[in-house]
Design a protein around this motif. Structure first.
Motif, PDB file in Angstrom:
ATOM      1  N   THR A 235      49.821  38.976  30.818  1.00 14.89           N
ATOM      2  CA  THR A 235      48.872  37.960  31.486  1.00 14.89           C
ATOM      3  C   THR A 235      50.010  36.860  31.594  1.00 14.89           C
ATOM      4  O   THR A 235      50.497  36.359  30.973  1.00 14.89           O
ATOM      5  N   GLU A 260      47.735  41.011  34.670  1.00 13.14           N
ATOM      6  CA  GLU A 260      46.727  39.794  35.365  1.00 13.14           C
ATOM      7  C   GLU A 260      47.675  38.745  35.556  1.00 13.14           C
ATOM      8  O   GLU A 260      48.156  38.023  35.151  1.00 13.14           O
ATOM      9  N   LEU A 414      40.256  37.928  40.947  1.00 12.86           N
ATOM     10  CA  LEU A 414      39.605  38.347  39.806  1.00 12.86           C
ATOM     11  C   LEU A 414      38.149  38.035  39.799  1.00 12.86           C
ATOM     12  O   LEU A 414      37.168  38.997  39.559  1.00 12.86           O
ATOM     13  N   HIS A 459      37.862  42.263  34.092  1.00 15.72           N
ATOM     14  CA  HIS A 459      38.691  41.179  34.269  1.00 15.72           C
ATOM     15  C   HIS A 459      39.867  41.912  34.778  1.00 15.72           C
ATOM     16  O   HIS A 459      40.890  42.265  34.205  1.00 15.72           O
ATOM     17  N   GLY A 460      39.878  41.797  36.029  1.00 18.23           N
ATOM     18  CA  GLY A 460      41.041  42.513  36.951  1.00 18.23           C
ATOM     19  C   GLY A 460      40.614  42.503  38.335  1.00 18.23           C
ATOM     20  O   GLY A 460      39.397  41.963  38.676  1.00 18.23           O
ATOM     21  N   SER A 466      45.569  41.410  39.865  1.00 20.66           N
ATOM     22  CA  SER A 466      46.221  42.400  38.859  1.00 20.66           C
ATOM     23  C   SER A 466      46.946  43.233  39.426  1.00 20.66           C
ATOM     24  O   SER A 466      46.707  43.767  40.808  1.00 20.66           O
ATOM     25  N   THR A 472      40.946  46.766  33.514  1.00 20.97           N
ATOM     26  CA  THR A 472      40.601  45.507  33.140  1.00 20.97           C
ATOM     27  C   THR A 472      41.281  45.224  31.874  1.00 20.97           C
ATOM     28  O   THR A 472      41.423  45.799  30.728  1.00 20.97           O
ATOM     29  N   SER A 473      41.469  43.717  31.698  1.00 25.32           N
ATOM     30  CA  SER A 473      41.633  43.246  30.195  1.00 25.32           C
ATOM     31  C   SER A 473      40.978  42.795  29.449  1.00 25.32           C
ATOM     32  O   SER A 473      41.445  42.378  28.443  1.00 25.32           O
TER      33      SER A 473
END
Length: 501
Positions: A235, A260, A414, A459-460, A466, A472-473
């Protein structure tokens, strides 16, 4: 309390190069700065740990994750004290982030107790099938191997040493080597102490976790290029992440890089919402934009609205709200300098008009708001680049067709947000196919700062949000990054993994 050393395979290791931290308050401290030798030792230990840790019963891995959470909570006061000094973040923010960090660990501990994440499949043998029989085939997900994780600057707990990447990788059965972020090395060391205590308490292989501190690019490059590292979680900045991504792709054996990187998280303010509650949306937008000095990857940097009734009121309300926000300490001197350079770059672009901009220097940042016409935004790709900090750009489009054209021109995000009333549904419906393609998360009548850690979160998003649009992170689906499917054909029961028997 702090040793200033690396934690490698259960031992605190110093020596060699050092660096001095640059906290927001108080004196800097000296920390060891690792290189290729420390990477070699940590990764070799992670590989040795993989064989026993990947085979560990899920109940035992869950107990390990829960114990890490317990040990972090036991050090809560220490983490708040050193975290506030290093980052300048308020105590309440760090305490909330600590709860998110331990919550993630416990969520993954619970998640792996179910078979769902293993994606178990079984096609039974059909010996009499014509023209050819079918063999017995079973499938499950297996851990990939040692994983490298890069701590983030803006989340010293939830995206760093024991953050979501580390928690999900450990849950998957993968040992982790963390490159600590030099913006908060003391915070990272205290978290590493918690993980070390959990390792000793549960008896897992000490190579399952290592923390290497350091500055410069050489350490990160050595880590992602080590032949025993099988995947990377990152990240950070677009520039740094892309450089590491390219290194991973150029390896003799390429590996996945889950980065990300950046996003402007546009807000589409539709006409009904603008007319009905434009000023309230403006205040909410500024609150989200300036939260934590704008140092969130989901910071809503752009608002798009159709010029006309309510547009001037929105701009005035945003100006007043931003003008009431006091200067805030940023995470590092470098981030503060980059913010000033970014807002100066935006202000210098053709067609951009200043709504609010006040001087800021040193490590303190003040909000900045600018506006531009949609045609000028469409003509200038640079206006869509992220500025990390409390800066917002209002884009006035001439009509909905221009708003739709802007949506289509966006790079990967995002998040994309719709501010809408019931009467805006038809317009929102026209935007949805575009927003779904551009972003990992689409939300309505809210703001994107605040990422819920849950089963359904993504979350990506497409690049450059990303480097892998299918990952996703945040959320339990993050575990998929560290797993790969294996099929077992006609294997005797005694050779199958327990979950497949």
């Amino acid at each position: 309390m702090l040793s200033g050393k690396h934690l490698i395979a259960g031992e605190w290791v110093g020596g060699g190069e050092t660096f001095t931290s640059a906290p927001a308050s108080g004196e800097g401290q000296i920390f060891a700065s690792g290189g290729a030798a420390e990477v070699e030792r940590a990764v070799a230990a992670a590989e040795a740990a993989f064989w026993s840790y990947s085979a560990l019963a899920r109940e035992d891995r869950a107990a390990f994750l829960n114990r890490i959470a317990d040990e972090i909570e036991a050090r809560g006061a220490d983490l708040t004290a050193i975290g506030t000094a290093e980052t300048g973040l308020p105590a309440a923010r760090l305490e909330g982030e600590r709860g998110r960090t331990t919550g993630q660990l416990r969520l993954f501990a619970k998640h792996i107790l179910s078979d769902a994440y293993l994606d178990l499949r079984h096609d039974v043998a059909l010996p009499d099938r014509q023209p050819l029989p079918r063999p017995d085939i079973r499938l499950m997900q297996r851990p990939v191997g040692p994983v490298a994780v890069f701590g983030a600057s803006n989340f010293p707990l939830a995206f760093s040493t024991a953050g979501g990447d580390t928690a999900s990788a450990l849950a998957a059965g993968c040992p982790v080597v963390v490159k600590g972020h030099p913006a908060h090395p003391g915070t990272g060391e205290v978290v590493a102490q918690a993980i070390h205590a959990a390792i000793k308490a549960t008896g897992v292989h000490p190579g399952v976790f290592s923390l290497i501190q350091g500055v410069g690019n050489d350490l990160g490059e050595a880590l992602v290029q080590h032949p025993l590292i099988t995947a990377v979680g990152f990240t950070g900045s677009l520039r740094g992440g892309r450089a590491l991504f390219d290194l991973c792709a150029r390896r003799p054996v390429p590996i996945p890089f889950f980065g990300e990187l950046g996003s402007v998280n546009p807000v589409f303010l539709l006409p009904g919402a603008l007319a009905a509650r434009g000023e309230a949306v403006a205040k909410g937008w500024v609150g989200s934009l300036t939260m934590g000095a704008g140092q969130f990857c989901t910071n809503p940097g752009i608002v798009l609205m159709i010029d006309g009734v309510g547009a001037d009121g929105f701009v005035t309300a945003a100006q007043e709200a931003a003008g009431a926000v006091a200067a805030q300490v940023m995470l590092t001197d470098g981030i503060a300098a980059a913010y000033r350079a970014g807002r100066d770059r935006v202000a210098a672009q053709g067609g951009v008009r200043e709504v609010l901009a006040t001087p800021c220097d040193g490590r303190r940042a003040t909000p900045a708001i600018y506006e531009v016409a949609g045609k000028d935004w469409l003509a200038n790709h640079a206006l869509g680049d992220e500025v990390f900090g409390p800066m917002g750009l209002i884009v006035r489009v001439s009509d909905f067709a221009e708003m739709e054209a802007m949506a289509r021109s966006l790079e990967g995000q995002l998040t994309c947000t719709l501010q809408m009333e019931d009467g805006d549904t038809d317009l929102a419906r026209r935007l949805m196919p575009v927003l779904e393609r551009k972003a990992g998360r689409v939300l309505a009548n809210g703001f994107p700062t605040g990422v819920e850690v849950c089963e359904a979160m993504v979350h990506g998003g497409p690049y450059p949000a990303s480097t892998n649009f299918g990952a996703t992170s945040v959320g339990t689906m993050a575990i998929r990054r560290w797993l790969r499917p294996v099929s077992y054909q006609n294997l005797p029961e005694a050779l199958l993994p327990d979950a497949l028997r």
